[in-house]
Design an enzyme around this catalytic site. Structure first.
Site, PDB file in Angstrom:
ATOM      1  N   GLU A  75       0.854  -1.187   0.000  1.00 49.58           N
ATOM      2  CA  GLU A  75       0.000   0.000   0.000  1.00 49.58           C
ATOM      3  C   GLU A  75       0.889   1.236   0.000  1.00 49.58           C
ATOM      4  O   GLU A  75       1.900   1.266   0.685  1.00 49.58           O
ATOM      5  CB  GLU A  75      -0.847  -0.042   1.287  1.00 49.58           C
ATOM      6  CG  GLU A  75      -1.691   1.167   1.535  1.00 49.58           C
ATOM      7  CD  GLU A  75      -2.459   1.065   2.847  1.00 49.58           C
ATOM      8  OE1 GLU A  75      -3.282   0.145   3.000  1.00 49.58           O
ATOM      9  OE2 GLU A  75      -2.223   1.908   3.727  1.00 49.58           O
ATOM     10  N   THR A  84      -3.885   4.810  -0.769  1.00 48.11           N
ATOM     11  CA  THR A  84      -4.769   5.307   0.296  1.00 48.11           C
ATOM     12  C   THR A  84      -5.414   6.641  -0.107  1.00 48.11           C
ATOM     13  O   THR A  84      -4.981   7.310  -1.044  1.00 48.11           O
ATOM     14  CB  THR A  84      -3.992   5.542   1.614  1.00 48.11           C
ATOM     15  OG1 THR A  84      -3.021   6.558   1.386  1.00 48.11           O
ATOM     16  CG2 THR A  84      -3.313   4.278   2.105  1.00 48.11           C
ATOM     17  N   GLY A 126     -13.143   5.596   6.997  1.00 49.11           N
ATOM     18  CA  GLY A 126     -12.237   6.714   7.297  1.00 49.11           C
ATOM     19  C   GLY A 126     -12.287   7.017   8.780  1.00 49.11           C
ATOM     20  O   GLY A 126     -13.234   6.637   9.480  1.00 49.11           O
ATOM     21  N   HIS A 178     -11.723  -3.156  16.124  1.00 48.08           N
ATOM     22  CA  HIS A 178     -11.661  -1.727  15.816  1.00 48.08           C
ATOM     23  C   HIS A 178     -11.759  -0.953  17.125  1.00 48.08           C
ATOM     24  O   HIS A 178     -12.488  -1.357  18.039  1.00 48.08           O
ATOM     25  CB  HIS A 178     -12.811  -1.347  14.878  1.00 48.08           C
ATOM     26  CG  HIS A 178     -12.786   0.095  14.481  1.00 48.08           C
ATOM     27  ND1 HIS A 178     -13.629   1.030  15.018  1.00 48.08           N
ATOM     28  CD2 HIS A 178     -11.989   0.754  13.613  1.00 48.08           C
ATOM     29  CE1 HIS A 178     -13.371   2.219  14.476  1.00 48.08           C
ATOM     30  NE2 HIS A 178     -12.376   2.071  13.613  1.00 48.08           N
TER      31      HIS A 178
HETATM   32  P1  FAD Z   1     -16.695   0.476   9.552  1.00 50.44           P
HETATM   33  O1  FAD Z   1     -16.704  -0.873   9.001  1.00 50.44           O
HETATM   34  O2  FAD Z   1     -17.818   1.393   9.180  1.00 50.44           O
HETATM   35  O3  FAD Z   1     -16.618   0.331  11.143  1.00 50.44           O
HETATM   36  C1  FAD Z   1     -16.334   1.466  11.964  1.00 50.44           C
HETATM   37  C2  FAD Z   1     -16.794   1.184  13.380  1.00 50.44           C
HETATM   38  O4  FAD Z   1     -18.222   1.202  13.438  1.00 50.44           O
HETATM   39  C3  FAD Z   1     -16.392  -0.184  13.927  1.00 50.44           C
HETATM   40  O5  FAD Z   1     -16.125  -0.031  15.307  1.00 50.44           O
HETATM   41  C4  FAD Z   1     -17.623  -1.052  13.705  1.00 50.44           C
HETATM   42  O6  FAD Z   1     -17.674  -2.128  14.625  1.00 50.44           O
HETATM   43  C5  FAD Z   1     -18.725  -0.036  13.942  1.00 50.44           C
HETATM   44  N1  FAD Z   1     -19.960  -0.270  13.197  1.00 50.44           N
HETATM   45  C6  FAD Z   1     -20.097  -0.679  11.922  1.00 50.44           C
HETATM   46  N2  FAD Z   1     -21.396  -0.699  11.580  1.00 50.44           N
HETATM   47  C7  FAD Z   1     -22.097  -0.279  12.654  1.00 50.44           C
HETATM   48  C8  FAD Z   1     -23.482  -0.044  12.931  1.00 50.44           C
HETATM   49  N3  FAD Z   1     -24.435  -0.282  12.016  1.00 50.44           N
HETATM   50  N4  FAD Z   1     -23.821   0.408  14.166  1.00 50.44           N
HETATM   51  C9  FAD Z   1     -22.877   0.655  15.109  1.00 50.44           C
HETATM   52  N5  FAD Z   1     -21.556   0.450  14.910  1.00 50.44           N
HETATM   53  C10 FAD Z   1     -21.185  -0.001  13.696  1.00 50.44           C
HETATM   54  N6  FAD Z   1      -8.381   5.369   6.615  1.00 50.44           N
HETATM   55  C11 FAD Z   1      -8.281   6.414   5.769  1.00 50.44           C
HETATM   56  O7  FAD Z   1      -8.635   7.536   6.130  1.00 50.44           O
HETATM   57  N7  FAD Z   1      -7.759   6.246   4.504  1.00 50.44           N
HETATM   58  C12 FAD Z   1      -7.351   5.031   4.032  1.00 50.44           C
HETATM   59  O8  FAD Z   1      -6.912   4.934   2.885  1.00 50.44           O
HETATM   60  C13 FAD Z   1      -7.448   3.916   4.915  1.00 50.44           C
HETATM   61  N8  FAD Z   1      -7.049   2.674   4.522  1.00 50.44           N
HETATM   62  C14 FAD Z   1      -7.196   1.613   5.373  1.00 50.44           C
HETATM   63  C15 FAD Z   1      -6.829   0.322   4.944  1.00 50.44           C
HETATM   64  C16 FAD Z   1      -6.955  -0.778   5.804  1.00 50.44           C
HETATM   65  C17 FAD Z   1      -6.548  -2.141   5.323  1.00 50.44           C
HETATM   66  C18 FAD Z   1      -7.448  -0.590   7.127  1.00 50.44           C
HETATM   67  C19 FAD Z   1      -7.549  -1.754   8.066  1.00 50.44           C
HETATM   68  C20 FAD Z   1      -7.815   0.679   7.549  1.00 50.44           C
HETATM   69  C21 FAD Z   1      -7.707   1.783   6.695  1.00 50.44           C
HETATM   70  N9  FAD Z   1      -8.107   3.082   7.079  1.00 50.44           N
HETATM   71  C22 FAD Z   1      -7.986   4.135   6.224  1.00 50.44           C
HETATM   72  C23 FAD Z   1      -8.591   3.315   8.446  1.00 50.44           C
HETATM   73  C24 FAD Z   1     -10.140   3.161   8.576  1.00 50.44           C
HETATM   74  O9  FAD Z   1     -10.778   4.139   7.789  1.00 50.44           O
HETATM   75  C25 FAD Z   1     -10.477   3.315  10.063  1.00 50.44           C
HETATM   76  O10 FAD Z   1     -10.000   2.206  10.777  1.00 50.44           O
HETATM   77  C26 FAD Z   1     -11.912   3.640  10.405  1.00 50.44           C
HETATM   78  O11 FAD Z   1     -11.945   4.088  11.749  1.00 50.44           O
HETATM   79  C27 FAD Z   1     -12.876   2.478  10.278  1.00 50.44           C
HETATM   80  O12 FAD Z   1     -13.076   2.149   8.970  1.00 50.44           O
HETATM   81  P2  FAD Z   1     -13.952   0.847   8.565  1.00 50.44           P
HETATM   82  O13 FAD Z   1     -14.077   0.881   7.107  1.00 50.44           O
HETATM   83  O14 FAD Z   1     -13.442  -0.359   9.230  1.00 50.44           O
HETATM   84  O15 FAD Z   1     -15.369   1.287   9.224  1.00 50.44           O
END
Ligand code: FAD
Length: 317
Positions: A19, A50, A125, A183
């Site tokens: 990445e 990213t 994000g 998370h």
């Molecule tokens: P989600 O899957 O939406 O989850 C976020 C939180 O909400 C979790 O605690 C989950 O348990 C909870 N949740 C989900 N659905 C619900 C619901 N319906 N009700 C209540 N709670 C819920 N960040 C950047 O800014 N740019 C990047 O390019 C980037 N790349 C990444 C690449 C990888 C491989 C990883 C692991 C992370 C990356 N991140 C990046 C960080 C990521 O955006 C953060 O970790 C963010 O806080 C969570 O993203 P997610 O997509 O896992 O969110």
């Protein structure tokens, strides 16, 4: 080609990928190429790019500081297209909920489709630096699951507002994030897994994990995910430690544990050059164990300079 197709085609052989982060505004893309060049000999089938959240900058204007919102590292889709064209490799733009309306996301996905980009990582994000908690943009998504659903809708020719008769559907392969140590906002690992399952049910094709330093946490996560009915590939994300400050920073930002022997090895280093070497050696051992376990891909977080990833890949691929 889709990531899932790359994995299938590899027929059990572990693939190498990494990445990168876009350069800061005003910097040349050449520096990025200089860091990608040495990694191409290991034949990565795909490279992730990213997307950074927007942030506040302060501009002096008539003796006062004016607050402006900006994205310091724009250009994710452009970089994906440039790399794809230059190296003939698949690229995976990270698409965020945060900072984008659903319409802006649709335009970005249409651009990706025209550019022949077949894979996207769908992510929520993080909160912006001045915020305590993540806040969705007005007209944007709150959770990655909703973004996955939007992409999946496009795959079925369903655009926003339903006013279009589509005769050319996108066919994105969708990646999502998974967290072997949960998370940071999730109340428990089990509830986080339930959320991951929702993303897969909404259309995610594969998972890439947050960095971890204890392989057992990854193995347990994969087992628990399978038990929860998650049957897509789970790609381990690996970050070689590079500076002493990572010992505090990584647990603070990502809520991950660092194993005692690694902490001790880093603490006994005289300088960051030595830490970088310790990080390389640890990542080689970690990767060897994952390789032996037959993981589909070893995915490295390069964060700029790639000399350490090159040193690791040389031992493994
Ligand atoms: P989600 O899957 O939406 O989850 C976020 C939180 O909400 C979790 O605690 C989950 O348990 C909870 N949740 C989900 N659905 C619900 C619901 N319906 N009700 C209540 N709670 C819920 N960040 C950047 O800014 N740019 C990047 O390019 C980037 N790349 C990444 C690449 C990888 C491989 C990883 C692991 C992370 C990356 N991140 C990046 C960080 C990521 O955006 C953060 O970790 C963010 O806080 C969570 O993203 P997610 O997509 O896992 O969110």
């Amino acid at each position: 080609m889709k990531i899932t197709e790359h994995i299938k085609k590899a027929n059990g052989k572990t693939l190498f990928s990494f990445e990168i982060i876009p350069p800061k505004k005003g910097k040349s893309i050449q520096e990025l190429y200089n860091n990608i060049d040495p990694l191409m000999e290991f034949n990565p089938p795909f490279i992730d790019v990213t997307t950074s959240r927007e942030e506040y900058v302060y501009v002096e204007k008539e003796g006062l500081l004016d607050r402006k919102m900006t994205r310091m590292r724009p250009g994710t889709v452009g970089i994906c297209a440039a790399i794809k064209h230059k190296y003939d490799v698949d690229t995976v733009p990270h698409v965020l909920c945060g900072g984008f309306t659903k319409e802006e996301t649709e335009y970005l996905l249409v651009d990706c489709h025209y550019l022949g980009i077949e894979n996207v990582m769908a992510l929520r994000g993080d909160a912006m630096s001045h915020q305590k908690y993540f806040e969705a943009s007005k007209g944007g998504h709150q959770y990655a699951k909703e973004l996955v659903a939007q992409i999946q809708n496009l795959n079925c020719g369903k655009y926003l507002h339903d006013v279009i008769e589509a005769d050319n559907c996108a066919d994105f392969c969708i990646g999502v994030a998974g967290y072997p140590e949960k998370h940071l906002e999730a109340p428990s690992l089990q509830s986080d897994l339930k959320r991951l399952k929702e993303k897969v049910d909404a259309g995610a094709d594969y998972v890439v994990t947050q960095m971890f330093f204890d392989n057992n946490k990854y193995f347990q996560f994969v087992d628990a995910a399978k038990k929860a009915g998650i049957n897509v590939p789970i790609i381990p994300g690996i970050k070689p430690l590079a500076v002493k400050r990572h010992l505090q920073l990584l647990p603070q930002v990502f809520r991950i544990d660092i194993p005692e022997p690694l902490i001790n090895a880093v603490e006994s280093c005289k300088n960051n050059k030595d830490v970088r070497q310790v990080g390389i050696e640890f990542a080689i051992q970690q990767s060897k164990e994952l390789l032996a376990a037959g993981v589909p891909v070893l995915h490295y977080y390069s964060m700029g300079k790639s000399d350490n990833i090159q040193a690791i890949a040389k031992e493994l691929f």
